[in-house]
Design an enzyme around this catalytic site. Structure first.
Site, PDB file in Angstrom:
ATOM      1  N   ASP A 142      52.229  44.822  44.201  1.00  0.00           N
ATOM      2  CA  ASP A 142      52.222  44.771  42.750  1.00  0.00           C
ATOM      3  C   ASP A 142      51.260  43.646  42.377  1.00  0.00           C
ATOM      4  O   ASP A 142      50.957  42.771  43.195  1.00  0.00           O
ATOM      5  CB  ASP A 142      53.618  44.538  42.169  1.00  0.00           C
ATOM      6  CG  ASP A 142      53.663  44.916  40.683  1.00  0.00           C
ATOM      7  OD1 ASP A 142      52.579  45.082  40.079  1.00  0.00           O
ATOM      8  OD2 ASP A 142      54.760  45.049  40.123  1.00  0.00           O
TER       9      ASP A 142
HETATM   10  C1  BGC Z   1      53.335  45.991  37.030  1.00  0.00           C
HETATM   11  C2  BGC Z   1      52.884  47.252  37.755  1.00  0.00           C
HETATM   12  C3  BGC Z   1      51.502  47.606  37.311  1.00  0.00           C
HETATM   13  C4  BGC Z   1      50.570  46.445  37.576  1.00  0.00           C
HETATM   14  C5  BGC Z   1      49.143  46.704  37.168  1.00  0.00           C
HETATM   15  C6  BGC Z   1      52.330  44.873  37.145  1.00  0.00           C
HETATM   16  O1  BGC Z   1      52.667  43.830  36.291  1.00  0.00           O
HETATM   17  O2  BGC Z   1      54.573  45.567  37.545  1.00  0.00           O
HETATM   18  O3  BGC Z   1      53.777  48.300  37.513  1.00  0.00           O
HETATM   19  O4  BGC Z   1      51.074  48.777  37.969  1.00  0.00           O
HETATM   20  O5  BGC Z   1      51.036  45.320  36.833  1.00  0.00           O
HETATM   21  O6  BGC Z   1      49.031  46.748  35.792  1.00  0.00           O
END
Ligand code: BGC
Length: 742
Positions: free
Chosen positions: A231
């Protein structure tokens, strides 16, 4: 996949290999010309493409290329329809290819442990089967269109509070039965291009460096062959993460982590083979890169978003046939959400929608409508004056439709709610309107459940729209007017009180830990097990027509599996869709089981008066629990009821089958209890025989009572007291026999 990888990327210099394993910026991997590898863009997801424009070095939640905002997962969960999920995935794939995105970050299949989780709108359900089936369908659709998916957030990411630090402390059985199966299904059935690890720790170890999760379970058990991506910002220790099985760190950290990887290899702390392994996996993502296609049909996709949204809303209540609205009725539409729809959630999934339908405009096509906003979204303004205006309209209307719900500021990625209530001004508005209107219908928009208490009994009908995507306004109008039949079913329980929810005492945790103390009793599993009343149960949802089920037959087949067949009939006067829900209930075995668990479902379309036969296959896993002593799925010998439910609390038919189950031959030690020794399938009978031979006449009858009294005593202690009766060598022999029999 559209391309093949030209040459062996592991032959690259170490520095380039390390660099390939982290983003060159916020949204893409670095291109490596020497290996013929293009840059791979990965972007959100999950219910529409969010391709950021402009400077890629920062998270711009607003500026993104226009794309269709399809119904978010909260809505798709309520559809109980894998075809809906698959069509959304496929359409996102088409848009991603047009926009030049080879990997779209979704779907999210985390379990709704608490209705408070700020990100529940991005997740499907409190039930792992429902979440897994829909997630797998989404991946199939998206990857079928040639665009890689990223199932997220692996694992036990069930809250936003302290999401980057908290340790989710979850026992093994609960992980296996509740928090892992949706991921397992998506991986084993749909092989997503990537799995995104969660921010949080799981039992004290960051998910990004959790070897057991990322390698032993994900790859060795489930056979995942794609790349594990972090993530965004989830990597704490880059080298530890790589060793644990994390392949791609996103976004990049300006080379800091890459330097650590190089240094670790050079100093001999990290085997270069570990780097090579990840390089191959990340390089394989290049196979999804292709030339951008010629745009997409925004009108067709908007129509699709609208069509699919109609299958997602849940008609909770419809007293006296308040809905559908009759032709010619004077309709008062009340509530700001009617003209300013809430159709998606806030945060990384936020889509720059190509267009947005509002229910007010859509209802004006079929009905003569008066409108009053009733409240403001930010709570500003004169609440009493706004309410009075709405009440004035309601008084003269045949029916008043109140569009209530939560504004974006009330719930979002990044934080959890602290209560389930609608804003006070809205509750007062609903009550005031219901007091004067001939009929009152409430339409709800929210990313997760809201409390219906304090006003539910005052109104005639409630339609839970959750968040329906950009076509939601028209879809709601279609449902209200009867142009479409409501066929959504709750994918999450609506409780009477927040304090009734299973995780209440342990959400969102404290001092860096959240203890999943309710264990497997998540959502309806606990409500039905302890028979605690709810406002509306999991699985509940009405339609404008009626259905019956009959001819239920359940047959055991082979190795503790079963087939289920039944007939479903549309007994009403119009076409509609019914969700057949199959639950399994058992008390067999050594662990406490939820009173029932969803094990299969299907959604069938039937014309008025039409019947159809539906069939399910329940594999042995449908009857199994996770045994923490065996570290395996075990089917308990004994009776298992297969139940057909209209919801988790409304069982309309059932058949009981007797399963042979697994004979678990456990190892015996001197610490094992006397009961475990006597009940052991191999050692038990021999022990009893030898023991009774040394006892006076009649001791056999005493056996049961005696066992109850001393059953929990360790054999070591028992043998010391009855040393003569059970010689030490005999115990050794029986322990060996038990070991051999395992
Ligand atoms: C989120 C993800 C997301 C990523 C990219 C993170 O803060 O938890 O679900 O895909 O950001 O935007």
């Amino acid at each position: 996949m559209t391309a093949t990888i030209p040459s062996d990327p592991t032959a690259l210099p170490l520095e380039q290999k390390a660099a390939l394993l982290s983003g060159q910026d916020f949204w893409s991997t670095p291109p490596v010309e020497a290996a013929g590898l293009p840059s791979v863009v990965l972007t959100d997801g999950p219910h529409g493409v969010r391709r950021q424009v402009g400077d890629l070095d920062q998270i711009g939640l607003i500026e993104s290329v226009p794309a269709t905002c399809f119904p978010p997962a909260v809505a798709v969960g309520s559809s109980w329809d894998p075809e809906t999920a698959e069509r959304i995935g496929a359409a996102i794939g088409v848009e991603a290819r047009a926009i030049g995105v080879p990997v779209v970050l979704g779907p999210g299949v985390n379990i709704k442990r608490s209705p408070l989780c700020g990100r529940n709108f991005e997740y499907y359900s409190e039930d792992p089967l429902l979440a897994g089936v829909l997630g797998a369908a989404h991946v199939r659709g998206q990857q079928g269109a040639g665009v890689g998916a990223s199932v997220k957030h692996f694992a036990a990411n069930n809250q936003e509070t302290q999401r980057m630090q908290v340790s989710a402390d979850v026992d093994e059985r609960t992980l296996r039965e509740i928090y892992l199966p949706a991921f397992e299904r998506v991986v084993t059935e749909a092989q997503p291009a990537t799995v995104m690890c969660a921010y949080n720790k799981v039992n004290g170890v960051y998910a990004s460096q959790h070897h057991w999760l990322l390698t032993e379970v994900l790859r060795e058990e489930w056979g995942f062959t794609g790349a594990v991506v972090s993530d965004w910002g989830a990597v704490d220790d880059r080298v530890a993460a790589l060793e644990a099985g994390l392949d791609l760190q996103m976004p990049g950290d300006h080379g800091a982590g890459n330097a650590l990887v190089v240094e670790a290899v050079r100093s001999g702390r990290l085997d270069e083979a570990v780097v090579d392994r990840s390089v191959r996996r990340v390089a394989a993502l290049a196979g999804y890169v292709g030339e951008p296609t010629d745009g997409f049909d925004a009108d067709a996709h908007h129509a699709l978003a609208r069509e699919l949204a109609t299958g997602c809303a849940v008609l909770l209540k419809n007293d006296g046939g308040a809905l559908p609205l009759a032709a010619g009725q004077r309709v008062a539409v009340v509530g700001e959400f009617a003209r300013t729809p809430r159709f998606q959630g806030g945060g990384s999934s936020h889509v720059n929608a190509t267009r947005v339908d509002d229910a007010l405009t859509a209802l004006q096509v079929t009905h003569s409508v008066d409108f009053a906003p009733g409240f403001t979204l930010d709570g500003s303004g004169d609440a009493a004056a706004l309410r009075d205006e709405a009440v004035g309209l309601a008084r003269d209307a045949d029916v008043t439709v109140v569009f209530a719900g939560l504004a974006e500021g009330d719930e979002s990625e990044g934080f959890d709610r602290t209560h389930l209530d609608l804003p006070v001004a809205q509750v007062e508005l609903i009550r005031a309107v219901a007091a004067v209107s001939a009929r009152t219908v409430v339409v709800l928009s929210s990313g997760s459940v809201v409390s219906l208490e304090g006003w539910h009994d005052d109104v005639d009908a409630v339609l839970a729209g959750f968040l329906l995507g950009q076509g939601g306004g028209s879809a709601l109008a279609d449902l209200l007017t009867g142009a479409a039949d409501p066929s959504g079913r709750l994918a999450e329980t609506i409780p009477l009180r927040l304090a009734d929810t299973p995780s209440f005492l342990d959400f969102p945790g404290e001092q860096g830990h959240v203890r999943y103390a309710e264990g497997v009793m998540v959502g309806y599993r606990q409500f039905v097990t302890v028979d605690r009343p709810v406002r509306y149960p999991f699985g509940h949802g009405l339609s404008y027509t009626t259905f019956t089920t009959s001819d239920l037959e359940v047959r055991t087949v082979g190795d503790d599996a079963a087939t289920v067949t039944l007939t479903v009939t549309n007994t009403g006067a119009r076409a509609g869709r019914h969700v057949v829900q199959v639950y399994v209930a058992t008390t067999a075995g050594p662990v406490r089981r939820p009173a029932r668990e969803l094990r299969a479902f299907t959604k069938v379309s039937l014309a008025a008066g039409e019947s159809t036969t539906v069939a399910f296959e329940l594999d042995r896993r449908a009857f199994a629990y996770w045994d923490v002593r065996e570290h395996a799925w075990v089917v308990a010998p004994g009776e298992h009821a297969v139940q057909i439910g209209r919801s988790a609390t409304d069982v309309v038919d059932e058949r009981t089958i007797d399963l042979t189950g697994d004979v678990v031959v456990r190892e015996l030690t001197l610490q094992s209890s006397v009961a475990e020794w006597f009940e052991h399938p191999v050692a038990g009978p021999q022990l009893l025989e030898g023991f009774l031979a040394t006892m006076p006449e009649g001791a056999g009858e005493m056996h049961a009572g005696m066992l109850q009294m001393i059953g929990s005593m360790p054999m070591r202690r028992f043998a010391a007291d009855f040393g003569g009766a059970i010689p030490a060598e005999e115990l050794e022999r029986l322990m060996a026999a038990a070991r051999v029999a395992r």
